[in-house]
Design a protein around this motif. Structure first.
Motif, PDB file in Angstrom:
ATOM      1  N   ALA A 204      33.170  44.732  38.196  1.00 19.74           N
ATOM      2  CA  ALA A 204      33.223  45.708  39.287  1.00 19.74           C
ATOM      3  C   ALA A 204      31.824  46.152  39.691  1.00 19.74           C
ATOM      4  O   ALA A 204      31.526  46.307  40.883  1.00 19.74           O
ATOM      5  CB  ALA A 204      34.062  46.910  38.859  1.00 19.74           C
ATOM      6  N   GLU A 455      37.586  41.281  47.123  1.00 18.52           N
ATOM      7  CA  GLU A 455      37.526  41.540  45.684  1.00 18.52           C
ATOM      8  C   GLU A 455      37.482  43.040  45.404  1.00 18.52           C
ATOM      9  O   GLU A 455      38.079  43.519  44.432  1.00 18.52           O
ATOM     10  CB  GLU A 455      36.301  40.854  45.070  1.00 18.52           C
ATOM     11  CG  GLU A 455      36.242  40.907  43.558  1.00 18.52           C
ATOM     12  CD  GLU A 455      37.432  40.254  42.886  1.00 18.52           C
ATOM     13  OE1 GLU A 455      37.767  40.664  41.758  1.00 18.52           O
ATOM     14  OE2 GLU A 455      38.037  39.332  43.484  1.00 18.52           O
ATOM     15  N   ILE A 459      40.114  45.078  43.139  1.00 21.09           N
ATOM     16  CA  ILE A 459      39.720  45.983  42.048  1.00 21.09           C
ATOM     17  C   ILE A 459      40.418  47.324  42.211  1.00 21.09           C
ATOM     18  O   ILE A 459      40.879  47.929  41.236  1.00 21.09           O
ATOM     19  CB  ILE A 459      38.190  46.155  42.021  1.00 21.09           C
ATOM     20  CG1 ILE A 459      37.514  44.843  41.604  1.00 21.09           C
ATOM     21  CG2 ILE A 459      37.772  47.274  41.067  1.00 21.09           C
ATOM     22  CD1 ILE A 459      36.011  44.851  41.745  1.00 21.09           C
ATOM     23  N   ASP A 466      37.522  51.089  37.529  1.00 21.34           N
ATOM     24  CA  ASP A 466      36.597  50.016  37.903  1.00 21.34           C
ATOM     25  C   ASP A 466      36.174  50.143  39.358  1.00 21.34           C
ATOM     26  O   ASP A 466      35.022  49.846  39.712  1.00 21.34           O
ATOM     27  CB  ASP A 466      37.253  48.648  37.674  1.00 21.34           C
ATOM     28  CG  ASP A 466      36.949  48.095  36.298  1.00 21.34           C
ATOM     29  OD1 ASP A 466      36.230  48.773  35.549  1.00 21.34           O
ATOM     30  OD2 ASP A 466      37.439  46.999  35.959  1.00 21.34           O
ATOM     31  N   PHE A 467      37.081  50.580  40.209  1.00 23.23           N
ATOM     32  CA  PHE A 467      36.731  50.749  41.624  1.00 23.23           C
ATOM     33  C   PHE A 467      35.694  51.858  41.792  1.00 23.23           C
ATOM     34  O   PHE A 467      34.801  51.747  42.641  1.00 23.23           O
ATOM     35  CB  PHE A 467      37.971  51.062  42.453  1.00 23.23           C
ATOM     36  CG  PHE A 467      37.686  51.191  43.935  1.00 23.23           C
ATOM     37  CD1 PHE A 467      37.483  50.070  44.719  1.00 23.23           C
ATOM     38  CD2 PHE A 467      37.593  52.442  44.530  1.00 23.23           C
ATOM     39  CE1 PHE A 467      37.204  50.186  46.068  1.00 23.23           C
ATOM     40  CE2 PHE A 467      37.323  52.573  45.883  1.00 23.23           C
ATOM     41  CZ  PHE A 467      37.124  51.437  46.661  1.00 23.23           C
ATOM     42  N   CYS A 470      32.483  50.344  40.998  1.00 19.24           N
ATOM     43  CA  CYS A 470      32.092  49.451  42.096  1.00 19.24           C
ATOM     44  C   CYS A 470      31.496  50.240  43.262  1.00 19.24           C
ATOM     45  O   CYS A 470      30.400  49.937  43.739  1.00 19.24           O
ATOM     46  CB  CYS A 470      33.302  48.636  42.551  1.00 19.24           C
ATOM     47  SG  CYS A 470      33.022  47.577  43.982  1.00 19.24           S
TER      48      CYS A 470
END
Length: 651
Positions: A204, A455, A459, A466-467, A470
């Motif tokens: 991420a 992607e 996520i 995780d996002f 990111c």
């Protein structure tokens, strides 16, 4: 009378069966207690090095010659696959290498410009490192050379030590020194199998970092695209846009730069669209950048556009890559900062290279050894730092072209490097009139592949934490700096690991009906508890100083809560399922001892099931098994339950 005899005989059979079961269970426990000691830390370290340089492992029965050849094959994979190399493969590699060179030459010049270096250093970096990787690397498709993200890292961090506009020679020397440190770190990572360090940049974080870096790189190209003389050294979006607007007010603007750059940018993007729609036309987008350079250079030369404000490359040094051994600055006062830059670049470059290498290896159906790749990358950057090259790694865009062109082995890298070398010897004078706007458009055209919106959406659907990593990394790079983005990525990732480590879950286990499987009662409500026995599983790989006290408190709280809910049946035994615990330290053992004393004071017995190799060895060394009693150590949870029930029946 007969019925009483039969009943007595049946009871005797049950007792005999229980006795034989108990004997078998005790025998299994002895397997656990008499297992040999695990290998020492020193022995494990030696084995990891052997596995890296001697992949075949068994060398004791080999002759010295065989052992040496095995070592050389592990270090230089070309010795293994080169014996079966055929002319039919070379035909494909030759075409792929030439196609790769046509894309590599203009990109290398552009990336050197992005790194604030003279154009020839980008071309040098496309000669020496690919040759070293060809004999040491194991990927068949990866294309080696300078890349946009690493070039941005250097241009963002090294100018804080030396301004390239003030002292270009000192700046270049520090870049070579940073390249040396990058290679050294990468080689050490590979030799000692420290690839897990690269994994601290999670998937991420990489998606967010690449997206933010792509936008920052694109904004940096506005200098060449608009022909701006004075530009900011900052990389954040606010500073870049301020520099652009300020240049419009204070400096004359030459629209020819923008017209030339955008025209060929549209041309490159159209060829890419055609190449995606028709796979047989893969060569068209690969040749487009070089064709753009040739055409734009010819236009500028014939029209004297450089006299009307078009910024051009001008003369740059050709010839073979010269030695830069004496240019490395190990006594520089900034050597600590340079080493830090080398470490950051080493991790980012390895992350990109291994990601792209493994992606194409999975398509071809073979495995890529990450540690060997690290060793190869480290050696090529070490040699590169001594031959006027800056940091090289695997490129997403060029690897895709190499794959599409039908590359069979890394010989395509050799063909590419020789082609670039010939260009350095023969063609550098022809690039005098190449407009900088073309280099900017070539770099911009390669950026969409770094922004993966699909992607990021994936996520978001899979893992919200995780996002957050990111998107935080993305905005950190975009509005802060490259270093801030990386720090955010690593910081949040570390935070996630620490939280998961210090606050692991403990599960109440029950048996699934009709099976001998024990699982989480919350997840499987049909699972039933065994009367008088409480089974708890610790869900963490390590019982250590960071979480030992928390786990002990959670277990005692769960025991208290469960005991209050079992008014009719008193809990006599707590079985601790340690199948997920791979290691324990002294703090963890102290917590187990405290838990044992707490349970004894409440009239309960502690049993331990499924301890791992290292755990049982440390419990024996700490004499905890003597306190617990060897009859309360079990190979499986099922054995523990049977043993506890047998003990209750005996009582």
């Amino acid at each position: 009378m007969g019925s009483l005899v039969n009943e007595s005989f049946s009871i005797e059979l049950q007792q005999l069966d229980a006795a034989s079961t108990d004997t078998a269970r005790k025998e299994r426990t002895q397997w656990l207690l008499t297992s040999p000691n695990p290998p020492s830390l020193c022995h494990e370290l030696i084995n990891t090095v052997k596995e890296t340089v001697l992949p075949h492992g068994k060398t004791t029965k080999q002759s010295r010659k065989g052992a040496f050849f095995s070592f050389m094959q592990g270090l230089f994979p070309i010795l293994k696959w080169g014996r079966n190399y055929k002319a039919t493969k070379f035909k494909h590699d030759l075409m792929a290498g030439l196609t790769l060179a046509s894309l590599c030459i203009p990109q290398s010049i552009g990336y050197a410009n992005l790194a604030k270096l003279d154009p020839q250093y980008g071309l040098y970096t496309s000669v020496v490192p690919p040759l070293i990787y060809a004999v040491m690397g194991s990927s068949r498709e990866i294309a080696i050379g300078p890349v946009a993200v690493v070039s941005l890292l250097l241009s963002a961090m090294v100018p804080k030590l030396v301004d390239p506009a003030v002292d270009s020679i000192a700046y270049r020397n520090l870049v070579f020194t940073a390249t040396f440190f990058t290679g050294a770190f990468q080689a050490v990572f590979g030799l000692f199998r420290l690839g897990f360090l690269v994994d601290f940049l999670s998937h991420a974080a990489i998606v967010g970092f690449m997206g933010g870096a792509a936008i920052v790189i694109g904004l940096q190209q506005l200098k060449g695209l608009l022909g701006i003389n004075h530009f900011t050294t900052q990389t954040d979006v606010v500073s870049v846009l301020e520099a652009v607007f300020r240049s419009f007010n204070k400096e004359p603007w030459f629209p020819l730069n923008f017209i030339i750059g955008c025209s060929f940018l549209v041309f490159i993007l159209i060829t890419r669209f055609i190449g995606k729609r028709n796979k047989k036309m893969f060569w068209l987008p690969a040749m487009a950048p070089l064709a753009s350079v040739i055409l734009s250079t010819l236009i500028v030369y014939l029209t004297n556009a450089d006299q009307h404000g078009v910024k051009i490359v001008k003369h740059f040094k050709g010839g073979h890559p010269p030695s830069s051994v004496h240019q490395l600055q190990f006594k520089d006062p900034h050597i600590g900062e340079v080493a830090k830059i080398g470490l950051i670049c080493a991790i980012v470059a390895l992350t990109e290279a291994i990601a792209v290498g493994r992606s194409f290896a999975s398509i071809k159906g073979y495995h890529l050894d990450g540690n060997k790749e690290m060793t190869a990358m480290g050696c090529m950057n070490l040699v590169g730092s001594l031959t006027s090259c800056y940091i090289a790694t695997g490129s997403f865009s060029r690897t895709a072209v190499n794959f599409s062109a039908g590359s069979e082995t890394v010989v395509s890298n050799i063909v590419m490097a020789i082609t670039v070398l010939l260009s350095l010897e023969l063609l550098t004078k022809l690039l005098y009139y190449t407009p900088l706007a073309i280099l900017a458009s070539i770099i911009i055209s390669a950026l969409p592949g770094l922004i993966d919106i699909n992607e990021a959406c994936h996520i978001w659907k899979v893992d919200k934490t995780d996002f957050i990593i990111c998107i935080a990394t993305f905005f950190g790079v975009l509005f802060g700096s490259v270093e801030i983005g990386l720090l955010i990525a690593v910081g949040i990732s570390f935070g996630k690991i620490i939280v998961d480590t210090i606050r692991p879950s403990v599960e109440l286990q029950g048996r699934l009906p009709g099976t001998y499987t024990f699982c989480d009662i919350t997840q499987f409500p049909v699972a039933t508890e065994t009367p008088g026995i409480l089974i708890i599983r610790v869900n963490n790989a390590s019982l250590c100083f960071a979480n030992a006290n928390f786990i002990r408190q959670r277990i005692l709280r769960l025991v208290k809560h469960t005991s209050e809910g079992h008014i009719k049946e008193k809990i006599n035994v707590l079985v601790l399922d340690m199948s997920n615990v791979m290691n324990v330290d002294t703090s963890g053992i102290v917590a187990l001892e405290e838990l044992y004393r707490e349970l004894i004071s409440q009239g309960m017995q502690l049993g331990i099931a499924s301890p791992s190799w290292k755990v049982i060895n440390k419990l024996k060394a700490a004499n905890f098994l003597d306190k617990l009693g060897k009859g309360w150590i079990f190979l499986t949870v099922g054995d523990a339950v049977d043993g506890c029930l047998t003990s209750k029946m005996d009582v």
